[in-house]
Write a protein that holds these residues in place. Structure first.
Motif, short mmCIF file in Angstrom:
data_model
loop_
_atom_site.label_atom_id
_atom_site.label_comp_id
_atom_site.label_asym_id
_atom_site.label_seq_id
_atom_site.Cartn_x
_atom_site.Cartn_y
_atom_site.Cartn_z
N VAL A 469 0.85 -1.20 0.00
CA VAL A 469 0.00 0.00 0.00
C VAL A 469 0.89 1.25 0.00
O VAL A 469 0.65 2.19 -0.77
CB VAL A 469 -0.94 0.01 1.22
N ARG A 470 1.90 1.25 0.85
CA ARG A 470 2.82 2.41 0.92
C ARG A 470 3.49 2.67 -0.43
O ARG A 470 3.74 3.82 -0.79
CB ARG A 470 3.90 2.16 1.97
N ASN A 471 3.79 1.60 -1.14
CA ASN A 471 4.53 1.74 -2.40
C ASN A 471 3.64 1.98 -3.61
O ASN A 471 4.14 2.05 -4.73
CB ASN A 471 5.38 0.47 -2.63
N HIS A 472 2.34 2.11 -3.39
CA HIS A 472 1.44 2.35 -4.51
C HIS A 472 1.68 3.73 -5.11
O HIS A 472 2.12 4.67 -4.43
CB HIS A 472 -0.02 2.23 -4.05
N GLN A 473 1.37 3.87 -6.39
CA GLN A 473 1.61 5.11 -7.14
C GLN A 473 0.97 6.32 -6.47
O GLN A 473 1.50 7.44 -6.54
CB GLN A 473 1.07 4.94 -8.57
N TRP A 474 -0.18 6.15 -5.82
CA TRP A 474 -0.85 7.28 -5.18
C TRP A 474 0.03 7.93 -4.12
O TRP A 474 -0.06 9.13 -3.88
CB TRP A 474 -2.18 6.83 -4.57
N PHE A 475 0.89 7.15 -3.50
CA PHE A 475 1.77 7.66 -2.45
C PHE A 475 3.18 7.97 -2.99
O PHE A 475 4.13 8.07 -2.21
CB PHE A 475 1.89 6.64 -1.31
N LYS A 476 3.30 8.14 -4.29
CA LYS A 476 4.61 8.30 -4.93
C LYS A 476 5.48 9.35 -4.25
O LYS A 476 6.66 9.12 -3.99
CB LYS A 476 4.42 8.63 -6.41
N ASP A 477 4.95 10.52 -3.98
CA ASP A 477 5.75 11.62 -3.42
C ASP A 477 5.50 11.81 -1.92
O ASP A 477 5.85 12.85 -1.36
CB ASP A 477 5.42 12.93 -4.16
N PHE A 478 4.91 10.83 -1.29
CA PHE A 478 4.58 10.95 0.14
C PHE A 478 5.78 10.52 0.98
O PHE A 478 6.40 9.49 0.73
CB PHE A 478 3.37 10.05 0.46
N ASP A 479 6.12 11.33 1.98
CA ASP A 479 7.28 11.06 2.82
C ASP A 479 6.83 10.35 4.10
O ASP A 479 6.38 10.98 5.06
CB ASP A 479 8.01 12.36 3.18
N TRP A 480 6.96 9.03 4.10
CA TRP A 480 6.50 8.24 5.25
C TRP A 480 7.35 8.51 6.49
O TRP A 480 6.84 8.47 7.61
CB TRP A 480 6.53 6.75 4.89
N SER A 481 8.62 8.75 6.28
CA SER A 481 9.50 9.04 7.42
C SER A 481 9.09 10.34 8.12
O SER A 481 9.02 10.41 9.35
CB SER A 481 10.96 9.13 6.95
N ASP A 482 8.78 11.37 7.33
CA ASP A 482 8.31 12.63 7.91
C ASP A 482 7.00 12.44 8.66
O ASP A 482 6.77 13.06 9.71
CB ASP A 482 8.14 13.69 6.81
N LEU A 483 6.13 11.59 8.13
CA LEU A 483 4.87 11.32 8.80
C LEU A 483 5.12 10.69 10.18
O LEU A 483 4.56 11.14 11.19
CB LEU A 483 4.00 10.39 7.96
N ARG A 484 5.96 9.68 10.23
CA ARG A 484 6.23 8.99 11.49
C ARG A 484 6.89 9.90 12.51
O ARG A 484 6.69 9.76 13.72
CB ARG A 484 7.12 7.76 11.24
N ASN A 485 7.71 10.81 12.02
CA ASN A 485 8.42 11.72 12.93
C ASN A 485 7.63 12.98 13.26
O ASN A 485 8.12 13.85 13.97
CB ASN A 485 9.78 12.09 12.32
N GLY A 486 6.41 13.08 12.73
CA GLY A 486 5.58 14.25 13.01
C GLY A 486 6.04 15.51 12.32
O GLY A 486 5.76 16.62 12.80
N ASN A 487 6.73 15.37 11.20
CA ASN A 487 7.30 16.54 10.51
C ASN A 487 6.43 17.05 9.36
O ASN A 487 6.81 18.00 8.68
CB ASN A 487 8.69 16.20 9.97
N ILE A 488 5.30 16.41 9.12
CA ILE A 488 4.38 16.91 8.09
C ILE A 488 3.41 17.90 8.74
O ILE A 488 2.82 17.61 9.77
CB ILE A 488 3.59 15.76 7.43
N GLN A 489 3.27 19.06 8.15
CA GLN A 489 2.33 20.06 8.65
C GLN A 489 0.96 19.80 8.04
O GLN A 489 0.78 19.97 6.83
CB GLN A 489 2.80 21.47 8.29
N PRO A 490 -0.03 19.37 8.82
CA PRO A 490 -1.36 19.09 8.27
C PRO A 490 -2.01 20.35 7.70
O PRO A 490 -1.77 21.47 8.18
CB PRO A 490 -2.15 18.57 9.47
N GLU A 491 -2.83 20.17 6.67
CA GLU A 491 -3.57 21.30 6.11
C GLU A 491 -4.56 21.85 7.13
O GLU A 491 -4.84 23.05 7.15
CB GLU A 491 -4.33 20.85 4.85
N TYR A 492 -5.08 20.98 7.97
CA TYR A 492 -6.07 21.40 8.98
C TYR A 492 -5.52 21.13 10.38
O TYR A 492 -5.15 20.00 10.71
CB TYR A 492 -7.38 20.64 8.80
N VAL A 493 -5.42 22.17 11.18
CA VAL A 493 -5.03 22.05 12.58
C VAL A 493 -6.21 22.52 13.42
O VAL A 493 -6.69 23.65 13.25
CB VAL A 493 -3.78 22.90 12.90
#
Length: 527
Positions: A469-493
């Motif tokens: 699932v992680r490697n699917h094309q839809w997630f091509k530019d998604f940074d999983w490491s940043d997600l796990r480390n809390g480094n992605i800024q959500p659009e909605y806070v």
């Protein structure tokens, strides 16, 4: 000694003595992509696929056997056999010479170590003013002992001791934090050095809630209700913290014969320690109720947010789905199947990150096994559940596909005025569902792969599991490491001051539901 690769009549490359060819055919059952032609007399060694996998299996069994012997007299021995096998697979051997610092005091915890060979000195402070001259030998650890777990159990926590190789050679089995969180999560404290080191540590103990009493808690507001009772926002003045308290009526639980499900929900939550799953801190019971003291997420449920906004952008949906994928990966590594993935069970914390909650239908299903319990929410139920054909972890991936469609379009792909009609729609399959033209092509493909009728060919159910699932094309530019480390800024806070108004109820002293009856059968003695 030279060979040439020939593909479609052209010479692609030349190999010579000492080089290897054909490894892909051994690893995977795939057809040959090239032809190998000898241009001089050659002698080769060959390894059959069956022999390779047999040897690999022997080595795996040896690693598992060694690990079981190493931890036989420790708290790790209580891990499920399937979990120990996964630990043996994930762990890597690290070798250290005498005097090497394996862990340094003050470093952020990143690795868990089990000593396979040699001895390790644990040094730290006894609670007096720390200085290098005050450092003491807290423990000398030998084969089978482990260290480094405490700092992994609290995100961002720092090590409170040094671990130094004491013998000429030390070999450790090392498990990275991500694998530790998924496979082990929490270990009872065994070593005295933890108590000594903690006296000088600013890090909170792993379980600061052990001595918390129900009478200390103050009800602030009503958050919601469930089958067996209500959920309240509560505070502990002594700890200076807010929690969600799930209060469940024992008489109703017994009347509906749901004792086993409540106990299982508690036991499963106690196993979980993930940034993407609502944490259970402790439990209470009295004559009328059992209680779960949970992490509070005041940023609203994804259901209420989607209802207000109608649909989410591709990027925002991807962020929420990414959080859920991390939660599912953690659960599935522990052989836990949630079985009730839906918008209402996805909550946002104060950062805007998503957490999975409500484990009332969750169960443990071992690899290769199935269960036949009919459960879930109709719009998200996989066809093998409603047909009662037996189901496993694949049902969570079906629900994930339904959820992705819903986040992007604002409605479920399978929805109708009655449950029976909904089930008929699921039997017709995802190919019978019209997809809006505005939906991303790769997202459509992902939904179709996840909502595959045959659970054995459903994405996520292959040998790579969630990685597919992680490697699917839809997630091509998604940074999983940043997600796990809390480094992605959500659009909605969430604006917590505003969002708190969404919850009805009023502040007041703790009080009990007077309509609940006293229930003293004792099924809840371990709460």
């Amino acid at each position: 000694m030279n060979d040439h690769f020939i593909e479609q009549g052209a010479v692609e490359s030349t190999i010579s003595q000492g080089q290897v060819i054909g490894e892909v055919g051994i690893f995977y059952e795939s057809n040959r992509a090239v032809t190998l032609l000898a241009i001089t007399p050659v002698t080769t060694w060959f390894l059959r696929r069956s022999a390779y996998h047999y040897g690999k299996g022997i080595l795996k069994k040896r690693r598992i056997s060694e690990l079981k012997k190493l931890v036989a007299c420790t708290a790790l021995a209580s891990l499920r056999p399937a979990t120990l096998e996964k630990v043996a697979d994930a762990a890597t051997e690290e070798e250290f010479v005498k005097g090497t610092y394996i862990i340094r005091r003050g470093d952020v915890g990143r690795t868990f170590h089990i000593i396979k060979y040699g001895t390790v000195d644990i040094t730290g402070f006894d609670g007096s003013v720390p200085s290098e001259s005050d450092e003491l030998l807290l423990e000398c650890m030998s084969k089978g002992k482990y260290f480094g777990e405490k700092a992994l159990q609290v995100n961002g926590a720092k090590q409170t001791f040094n671990a130094v190789a004491a013998s000429d050679k030390v070999i450790c089995l090392a498990l990275e934090k991500r694998d530790f969180d998924r496979l082990i999560g929490r270990i009872p404290v065994e070593s005295n050095f933890d108590e000594l080191a903690e006296q000088s540590s600013p890090v909170l103990p792993l379980d600061p809630f052990m001595n918390l009493k129900l009478s200390e808690l103050r009800k602030e507001m009503y958050l919601g209700s469930g089958t067996f009772g209500e959920v309240y926002l509560i505070t502990s003045r002594r700890l200076g913290k807010m929690f969600a308290l799930k209060q469940m009526r024992k008489d109703v639980i017994v009347e509906r014969n749901e004792q086993r499900h409540i106990i299982r929900e508690k036991e499963i939550l106690q196993q979980c320690r993930s940034d993407f799953i609502v944490s259970l801190f402790r439990t209470f019971r009295d004559q009328k109720f059992v209680y779960l003291l949970l992490e509070v997420c005041l940023g609203r449920s994804l259901w209420s947010l989607l209802k207000y906004e109608q649909n989410f952008s591709d990027g925002r949906a991807k962020f929420y789905v990414g959080c859920l994928v991390e939660a599912l990966d953690y659960l599935h590594m522990k052989e836990i199947v949630h079985r009730d993935i839906k918008l209402e069970n996805l909550l946002l914390d104060e950062r805007g990150y998503l957490k999975l909650t409500d484990f009332g239908f969750a169960t443990i299903i071992k690899a290769g096994e199935k269960t036949w319990t009919f459960c879930g929410t109709p719009q998200y139920i996989a066809p093998e559940i409603s047909r009662q054909e037996g189901h496993d972890v694949a049902v969570d991936f079906w629900s994930l596909g339904v959820l992705i469609f819903e986040l992007l379009n604002g409605n479920c792909p399978f929805d109708a005025h009655s449950d029976d009609v909904i089930y008929q729609l699921t039997y017709a399959g995802i190919d019978a569902v019209p997809f809006p033209k505005s939906m991303n092509t790769s997202a459509i493909k992902l939904v179709k792969f996840l909502c595959e009728q045959n659970s054995n060919t459903r994405l996520g159910h292959f040998k790579n599991g969630v990685a597919d699932v992680r490697n699917h094309q839809w997630f091509k530019d998604f940074d999983w490491s940043d997600l796990r480390n809390g480094n992605i800024q959500p659009e909605y806070v969430p604006n917590l001051k505003l969002d708190r108004r969404d919850h009805s109820g009023s502040s007041g002293a703790w009080s009990q539901n007077k309509s609940a009856k006293i229930e003293l059968s004792g099924w809840d003695e371990n709460f």
